[in-house]
Design a protein around this motif. Structure first.
Motif, mmCIF file in Angstrom:
data_model
loop_
_atom_site.group_PDB
_atom_site.id
_atom_site.type_symbol
_atom_site.label_atom_id
_atom_site.label_comp_id
_atom_site.label_asym_id
_atom_site.label_seq_id
_atom_site.Cartn_x
_atom_site.Cartn_y
_atom_site.Cartn_z
ATOM 1 N N ARG A 116 7.046 72.472 44.672
ATOM 2 C CA ARG A 116 8.347 73.064 45.002
ATOM 3 C C ARG A 116 9.451 72.167 44.489
ATOM 4 N NH1 ARG A 116 8.662 76.103 50.290
ATOM 5 N NH2 ARG A 116 8.356 77.787 48.816
ATOM 6 N N GLY A 117 10.532 72.802 44.023
ATOM 7 C CA GLY A 117 11.704 72.059 43.594
ATOM 8 C C GLY A 117 12.239 71.184 44.717
ATOM 9 N N SER B 185 10.930 67.948 41.327
ATOM 10 C CA SER B 185 9.958 68.791 42.006
ATOM 11 C C SER B 185 8.900 67.887 42.617
ATOM 12 C CB SER B 185 9.320 69.753 40.998
ATOM 13 O OG SER B 185 8.553 70.723 41.658
#
Length: 135
Positions: free
Chosen positions: A106-107, A116
């Motif tokens: 996930r960023g 990320s």
């Protein structure tokens, strides 16, 4: 030319799995917080089901139904997701599968616009059961 239906062999076995991974592009974000709609996961399920049918039956098959679709956590643009299908029942022409979308990365904008991080453990975002029919 494909083999006639009566000659086409199946290798469909309960427990067979197909897994895809993909990056969720920002062009697919539809909602605040860069959320992606639930249809994104369902389309990904269609892709793994298609590969499952090709591997098992030499045909792309046709989706007949989904049941027990659960949206458990958000999928966001910038995520890397893993989509899996597991064959749970083999009928004469039907194939029943369990599906799961897991967010594996996930960023992390707190550390920079392109940062990320890997999620350990991955977050289960969407689950479902589906039936595909093959000729």
């Amino acid at each position: 030319m494909s083999a006639p239906e009566s000659e086409r062999a199946t290798t469909a076995n309960v427990g067979m799995r197909v897994v895809h991974r993909r990056y969720v592009p920002y062009s697919h974000a539809h909602y605040a917080g860069n959320l992606v709609d639930g249809a994104y996961s369902l389309a990904a399920f269609g892709d793994v089901a298609t590969e499952m049918c090709i591997r098992a039956d030499g045909d792309e098959g046709l989706f007949a139904s989904y049941s027990d679709v659960q949206f458990r956590a958000p999928v966001r643009a910038g995520d890397v997701i893993e989509i899996s299908a597991e064959l749970v029942r083999v009928g004469r022409r039907s194939r029943e599968m369990d599906f799961e979308v897991r967010v594996v990365a996930r960023g992390d904008e707190q550390h920079g616009s392109s940062a990320s991080r890997l999620l350990d453990p991955p977050v289960v975002a969407t689950t479902a059961r589906g039936v595909v029919v093959v000729p």
